[in-house]
Design a protein around this motif. Sequence first.
Motif, PDB file in Angstrom:
ATOM      1  N   SER A  47       0.751  -1.255  -0.033  1.00 26.71           N
ATOM      2  CA  SER A  47       0.132  -0.186  -0.128  1.00 26.71           C
ATOM      3  C   SER A  47       0.704   1.385  -0.044  1.00 26.71           C
ATOM      4  O   SER A  47       1.512   1.535   0.838  1.00 26.71           O
ATOM      5  N   ILE A  48       0.433   2.093  -0.981  1.00 26.62           N
ATOM      6  CA  ILE A  48       0.930   3.480  -0.783  1.00 26.62           C
ATOM      7  C   ILE A  48       0.635   4.391   0.052  1.00 26.62           C
ATOM      8  O   ILE A  48       1.421   5.123   0.627  1.00 26.62           O
ATOM      9  N   ILE A  49      -0.792   3.809   0.745  1.00 27.46           N
ATOM     10  CA  ILE A  49      -1.204   4.581   1.777  1.00 27.46           C
ATOM     11  C   ILE A  49      -0.400   4.835   3.085  1.00 27.46           C
ATOM     12  O   ILE A  49      -0.127   5.842   3.507  1.00 27.46           O
ATOM     13  N   MET A  50       0.186   3.528   3.224  1.00 28.78           N
ATOM     14  CA  MET A  50       1.042   3.393   4.515  1.00 28.78           C
ATOM     15  C   MET A  50       2.378   4.456   4.357  1.00 28.78           C
ATOM     16  O   MET A  50       2.725   4.744   5.523  1.00 28.78           O
ATOM     17  N   GLU A  51       2.960   4.908   3.262  1.00 36.30           N
ATOM     18  CA  GLU A  51       3.831   5.420   2.972  1.00 36.30           C
ATOM     19  C   GLU A  51       3.754   7.040   2.933  1.00 36.30           C
ATOM     20  O   GLU A  51       4.335   7.862   3.326  1.00 36.30           O
ATOM     21  N   ILE A  99      -6.719  -0.384  10.885  1.00 42.30           N
ATOM     22  CA  ILE A  99      -6.052  -0.118   9.744  1.00 42.30           C
ATOM     23  C   ILE A  99      -6.032  -1.189   8.674  1.00 42.30           C
ATOM     24  O   ILE A  99      -6.052  -0.561   7.244  1.00 42.30           O
ATOM     25  N   GLU A 100      -6.040  -2.154   8.808  1.00 41.65           N
ATOM     26  CA  GLU A 100      -6.311  -3.388   7.902  1.00 41.65           C
ATOM     27  C   GLU A 100      -7.569  -3.018   7.041  1.00 41.65           C
ATOM     28  O   GLU A 100      -7.677  -3.053   5.730  1.00 41.65           O
ATOM     29  N   ALA A 101      -8.637  -2.627   7.791  1.00 38.81           N
ATOM     30  CA  ALA A 101     -10.058  -2.169   7.083  1.00 38.81           C
ATOM     31  C   ALA A 101     -10.014  -0.946   6.384  1.00 38.81           C
ATOM     32  O   ALA A 101     -10.427  -1.079   4.967  1.00 38.81           O
ATOM     33  N   GLU A 105     -10.124  -1.372   2.011  1.00 41.55           N
ATOM     34  CA  GLU A 105     -11.381  -0.342   1.297  1.00 41.55           C
ATOM     35  C   GLU A 105     -10.724   0.471   0.590  1.00 41.55           C
ATOM     36  O   GLU A 105     -11.294   0.995  -0.477  1.00 41.55           O
ATOM     37  N   GLU A 106      -9.492   1.042   0.654  1.00 44.11           N
ATOM     38  CA  GLU A 106      -8.945   1.842  -0.112  1.00 44.11           C
ATOM     39  C   GLU A 106      -8.323   1.207  -1.362  1.00 44.11           C
ATOM     40  O   GLU A 106      -8.613   1.577  -2.546  1.00 44.11           O
ATOM     41  N   GLN A 107      -7.943   0.117  -1.210  1.00 42.92           N
ATOM     42  CA  GLN A 107      -7.259  -0.984  -2.306  1.00 42.92           C
ATOM     43  C   GLN A 107      -8.331  -1.617  -3.090  1.00 42.92           C
ATOM     44  O   GLN A 107      -8.221  -1.571  -4.410  1.00 42.92           O
ATOM     45  N   THR A 108      -9.525  -1.563  -2.637  1.00 41.84           N
ATOM     46  CA  THR A 108     -10.434  -2.234  -3.380  1.00 41.84           C
ATOM     47  C   THR A 108     -11.565  -1.278  -3.812  1.00 41.84           C
ATOM     48  O   THR A 108     -12.445  -1.304  -4.681  1.00 41.84           O
ATOM     49  N   GLY A 111     -14.429   2.772  -0.977  1.00 41.23           N
ATOM     50  CA  GLY A 111     -14.388   4.208  -0.356  1.00 41.23           C
ATOM     51  C   GLY A 111     -14.449   3.680   1.235  1.00 41.23           C
ATOM     52  O   GLY A 111     -14.973   2.701   1.719  1.00 41.23           O
ATOM     53  N   ILE A 112     -13.816   4.425   2.137  1.00 36.06           N
ATOM     54  CA  ILE A 112     -13.744   4.155   3.337  1.00 36.06           C
ATOM     55  C   ILE A 112     -14.806   4.516   4.324  1.00 36.06           C
ATOM     56  O   ILE A 112     -15.542   5.393   4.268  1.00 36.06           O
ATOM     57  N   SER A 113     -15.316   3.514   4.934  1.00 33.26           N
ATOM     58  CA  SER A 113     -16.528   3.621   5.965  1.00 33.26           C
ATOM     59  C   SER A 113     -16.408   4.480   6.886  1.00 33.26           C
ATOM     60  O   SER A 113     -15.431   4.471   7.690  1.00 33.26           O
ATOM     61  N   LEU A 114     -17.491   5.235   7.156  1.00 30.34           N
ATOM     62  CA  LEU A 114     -17.386   6.440   8.402  1.00 30.34           C
ATOM     63  C   LEU A 114     -17.373   5.467   9.585  1.00 30.34           C
ATOM     64  O   LEU A 114     -16.806   6.018  10.691  1.00 30.34           O
ATOM     65  N   LYS A 115     -17.855   4.399   9.685  1.00 31.57           N
ATOM     66  CA  LYS A 115     -17.873   3.767  11.009  1.00 31.57           C
ATOM     67  C   LYS A 115     -16.676   3.298  11.383  1.00 31.57           C
ATOM     68  O   LYS A 115     -16.328   3.264  12.765  1.00 31.57           O
TER      69      LYS A 115
END
Length: 533
Positions: A47-51, A99-101, A105-108, A111-115
Motif C-alpha cells: 500500500s502506498i497509503i502506508m507511506e 488499519i487493515e480495514a 477499502e482503499e485498495q478495493t 470508499g472508507i466507511s465512516l464507521k
Amino acid sequence: ETSTIEAFTKYKNKVDPNGHFNKGKLMAGSGLENAYTPSFGLLEQESIIMEQSAIGEIADSISDCLRCGKCKPVCTTHVPRANLLYSPRNKILGTSLLIEAFLYEEQTRRGISLKHFDEFNDVADHCTVCHKCLNPCPVDIDFGDVSVAMRNFLREQGKKQFNPGTALGMAFLNAKDPATIKLMRTFMVTIGYRAQNFAHKLAKKFHLLKDKIRPPATVGKPEIKAQIIHFINRPMPKKMPTKTSRALLGIEDNSMIPVIRNPKKVTEDSEAVFYFPGCGSERLFSNVGLATQAMLYEVGAITVLPPGYLCCGYPQTSAGNHDKGQQITTDNRVLFHRVANTLNYLDIKTVIVSCGTCMDQLQKYEFEKIFPGCRLLDIHEYLMEKDMKLAGITGTKYMYHDPCHSPMKTYKPMEVTNKLMGQDVQLNDRCCGESGTFAVARPDIASQVKMRKQEELEKGMGKMGLTVGNPEEKVKILTSCPSCLQGLARYGEDTGIEADYIVVEMAKHILGDNWMQEYVERVNNGGIEKVLL
C-alpha cells in the motif's frame, strides 16, 4: 533449529492433522507467505497509503507489539470489574484491525466507511495519555503517544468527533484576553460548578447515580442521557477561588513582566527564579499559584512571572491538535527569550513549575538556551532544597496522590512529600480519573476509572483504621497537579477525604490561615515591580 522444527511439526500434525490452521506456517522449508495472520510488513509493501499518510506511522508505532499483556496492570483504562477492557494490548489489536480495514477499502476502491472512523475515535478516547504503559513494555510502545497520533490523524482527516466539553475547555485555555478569561471562568466555574452540584443533589435524591458503583461498558458512542448522569455522579469542588491569581495581583497586562520581591528578605545574594504557573494554577485553582508565589516570597527569592496569561501547549497537543500545541510552544519560547533579554540584569538559574503537564511540555522549551545554566524544578522540590518543612502537625492524617504526569523529576516524589510534611505520608496509587478535560469530554469512561481510584482511597483509609465516609479524624489527600486536585476533591462526599495541594497546605501552616489575603495585600503594597517587555 532442526530439533525445534521437528518437535513443532510433530505437535502440529497431532492437533491439526488436516492443516486447517495457518497451513504450512513454521513448518520445514516454509516462510511467512502462507501465514493466515496478516502482517504489517506485507501490507506496507502493498500500500502506498502506508507511506504517504500518518496511518503508516501509527501502524509502525504498534507493529512490534508482542501481545504479552504486561501493560494491563498499570493501564488506567483497563479495569475489568468496571467493564473497562481498553488495555494498550487490546487497543493495539483493535487499531491493527481498523488499519487493515482502511487499507482494504482503499485498495478495493470501495470508499472508507465512516464507521471505521467512529471506532478509531472510540479507541483514541479510551486513553488518559498517562504514559504508564511504556515502562513495562518489552518493545517500548507508548500507547499514550499512539493515542495522540490517532487523535491528530482524525483531526487532519476532518473525522474527529466534536465534543462540547473538550471544545469549551480548549477555548478557555487558549484565551489570553483578561476579559474573555473572566467571562468564561464565571460561566464555567462559578455558574457551571454550582449547576453541576445542584444537578448532583437532585440525581442523588432520585437515586439516579447507581452507575458509579458498577459502571456499564463504554463501547461505542454513549447516549446523551447516560453522559449527563455520569457527569453529575460526583460533585465538582465547592470552594473554588473567585478570581485568577493575576486578577488578584493586578498583573494581567501582557506588556509588563511582573517581578515580585520581599523587601524584608531580599538581599544582593537573593536567587532569581522564573515561575511558570500554567493554566491550572493560575486560571482555575489560583490559590495554588498564589501559594507557590507566597512560599517563594517567604524564602526570599526574586520571582519573575511571564507577561500575561499563557498555556504551555500540552493540553492542545494531547487533545490531537499538534499544530496549535506547536504554535503555542514556539510563541512562548520566543516570548521567554524576550523576557530574558529584558531582565538580563537578573541571573535566573531556576525555572519553577507547579503542574506536571507543564513540566513535561516545558522540558521541550530548551530553557538552558533562554536562561543559560538554568534547571527546571517543581515548587515542592525547590522548597525541600530550601529546607522548608512542617513539624508537629497533629489531628490530620495524610495520603499523597502522585499524578500520572508527576512534576517531580529531580527527586523522588515520596521523598519530597515526606520531608516537606515532616512525617511519613502514605502513597495512594491509581489515576484520579480527571485527566484534564477527560472527565468532562468522556464522563462515562471517567466513571469507570474513578471506580478503581475510589477502591484505592477506601483501601488507604482502611490502612489508617478509619471509617470510609465518616472518618474518626480529619483525612487529607495531597497532590501536585491542579487537574488531580479537582479530580480528588470529587471523592470527598463518598469517602470523607479532603483534597489539597502540598504547597497550599504548607502555606496554611507556615504563613497562617489568612495567608492568601495577607500575601496579596503585601505584594500589592510595593512588592511588585512591573518591567516593560
